[in-house]
Design an enzyme around this catalytic site. Structure first.
Site, mmCIF file in Angstrom:
data_model
loop_
_atom_site.group_PDB
_atom_site.id
_atom_site.type_symbol
_atom_site.label_atom_id
_atom_site.label_comp_id
_atom_site.label_asym_id
_atom_site.label_seq_id
_atom_site.Cartn_x
_atom_site.Cartn_y
_atom_site.Cartn_z
ATOM 1 N N LYS A 94 0.800 -1.220 0.000
ATOM 2 C CA LYS A 94 0.000 0.000 0.000
ATOM 3 C C LYS A 94 0.842 1.284 0.000
ATOM 4 O O LYS A 94 0.432 2.303 -0.552
ATOM 5 C CB LYS A 94 -0.936 0.010 1.207
ATOM 6 C CG LYS A 94 -1.995 -1.085 1.210
ATOM 7 C CD LYS A 94 -3.058 -0.871 0.154
ATOM 8 C CE LYS A 94 -4.216 -1.854 0.300
ATOM 9 N NZ LYS A 94 -5.248 -1.662 -0.720
ATOM 10 N N GLU A 116 -10.377 5.536 3.251
ATOM 11 C CA GLU A 116 -10.992 4.391 3.909
ATOM 12 C C GLU A 116 -9.928 3.326 4.114
ATOM 13 O O GLU A 116 -8.872 3.364 3.499
ATOM 14 C CB GLU A 116 -12.108 3.824 3.030
ATOM 15 C CG GLU A 116 -11.652 2.859 1.939
ATOM 16 C CD GLU A 116 -10.723 3.460 0.884
ATOM 17 O OE1 GLU A 116 -9.907 2.699 0.323
ATOM 18 O OE2 GLU A 116 -10.806 4.663 0.602
ATOM 19 N N SER A 382 1.533 -9.683 -0.818
ATOM 20 C CA SER A 382 1.253 -8.253 -0.755
ATOM 21 C C SER A 382 1.375 -7.639 0.633
ATOM 22 O O SER A 382 1.487 -6.419 0.766
ATOM 23 C CB SER A 382 -0.146 -7.977 -1.309
ATOM 24 O OG SER A 382 -1.116 -8.761 -0.624
#
Length: 402
Positions: A94, A116, A382
């Site tokens: 991210k 969010e 990830s």
């Protein structure tokens, strides 16, 4: 795919063939156009690119390595490799787009980042970026996910972010997006909504994809250096789809590489028990864009569920929707139990605790290895599973001797 793929998709209006676009209230149209114009003007400049490259190298710790899973491969067959995005600073992929979005916000003179989060990894990454650039940060998170992902909630608060609990609806990711959009609408001039995946109105799916492309670019080069060839299969989990899109973009022109996007099969394939958008969804509009969407009989987004908070979204990125129709990517499902099994297998065989989102991809790689024992499989790991250990212990610990 076309050699000019990234210039062709999206179109000027933000469409990936029939998907994407920007279906917005009039008061947001002008602001989205400003963000779009700023992105094209600023992100191509030498100063922006130079600063982002420096951040990735000296702050994020890029490039992240590709790792060969020796014991996992011995047990299940195949040759399983991991792109270790769990080693990226803040513990997941991210930060790749959060640092890019925050840097863009700084260049635009914005004062506040709004977003969010589901599993909390996007929230932690954006809070990290806000702290780095000295910006305010407001993270909206469903109450169900706040309870499941307590370690990440604490991390966001330590980093200086305000965490806003969302208590309506299912109290998960979709509702968090709704809440964050409402907060952004109150002051779009001084704030920017930093969407956590390749979803939302144009230009966000494009921006997040472009910032995430670094994953695939690195992985392709690293895999070839390690093995002298390309992988037979590339696997990534898909909720909104940012980590998968970041990985897949480097292999779209390689017909010998089979691309697999893995969605959450949850507890069953009954409505409300999964979030397998590509498997059971149909085209619809959510949060300002068109994509494959899980819908009820009225065309409204249907309830969704996944053991992984970052995957329980009824929509999916518009670019994924296009790639599904073009049959460039195979989308399949992994259920909760398979996910938990893979979580423990990777932990105990390789000493790597994966995020539950990433464990979906690991579980599918294990299936592929058993089915095709001579194949090479590259998995985008990830995120790391620190955030999930309390939840897994409380709900599954006894089954695994804990």
């Amino acid at each position: 795919m076309s050699e000019n793929y990234f210039k062709t998709y999206p179109s000027k209006e933000g469409f990936y063939k029939e998907y994407g676009g920007a279906f917005l209230p009039p008061n947001l149209e002008a602001e989205m156009q400003r963000i779009n114009d700023a992105y094209f003007a600023i992100s191509k400049s030498h100063n922006f690119i130079s600063e982002l490259r420096s951040i990735r190298k000296h702050y994020q710790g890029r490039p992240t390595p590709v790792y060969y899973c020796n014991r996992l491969s011995e047990k299940y067959g195949g040759r399983i490799y991991l792109k270790r995005e769990d080693l990226n600073h803040s513990g997941a992929h991210k930060l790749n787009h959060c640092m890019g979005e925050a840097l863009l916000a700084k260049y635009m003179g914005k004062k506040k980042l709004i977003a969010e989060t589901g599993a909390g990894q996007h929230g932690v990454a954006l809070a990290t970026a806000a702290a780095y650039f000295g910006l305010e940060c407001e993270i909206h998170m469903g109450e169900v996910d706040i309870a499941k992902e307590h370690p990440n909630v604490v991390r966001m608060k330590i980093l200086g972010a305000e965490v806003v609990p969302v208590s309506h609806g299912l109290k998960t990711l979709k509702e968090a997006v709704d809440s964050a959009f409402e907060a952004y609408l109150k002051d779009p001039e001084n704030s920017i909504y930093c969407i956590g995946s390749v979803v939302g109105p144009h230009p966000f799916p494009m921006m997040v994809r472009d910032f995430q492309r670094v994953v695939g670019i690195e992985a392709r080069e690293q895999f070839q250096e390690m093995t002298g060839e390309l992988p037979d299969s590339v696997v990534a989990c898909v909720g909104g789809g940012s980590n998968a899109m970041g990985m897949f973009t480097a292999f779209l022109n390689d017909d010998e590489c089979h691309l697999y996007g893995i969605e959450p099969g949850g507890r069953s394939m009954s409505i409300g028990e999964h979030a397998a958008t590509m498997t059971q969804g149909k085209p619809g509009i959510i949060h300002g864009f068109k994509c494959y969407l899980l819908q009820d009989e009225k065309g409204e987004p249907s309830p969704v569920y996944s053991v992984a908070s970052g995957l329980d979204y009824p929509g999916v990125g518009p670019e994924h929707s296009m790639l599904h129709d073009l049959k460039k990517v195979t989308y399949d499902v992994i259920n909760d139990q398979e996910t938990i099994d893979a979580f423990f297998e990777l932990s105990r065989l390789e000493g790597i605790i994966p995020a539950l989102e990433s464990a979906h991809a690991v579980a599918y790689a294990i299936k592929l290895a058993q089915r095709e024992p001579q194949t090479s499989i590259l998995v985008n790991l990830s995120g790391r599973g620190d955030k999930d250990v309390d939840f897994v212990l409380d709900n599954y610990g006894k089954d695994y001797g804990l």
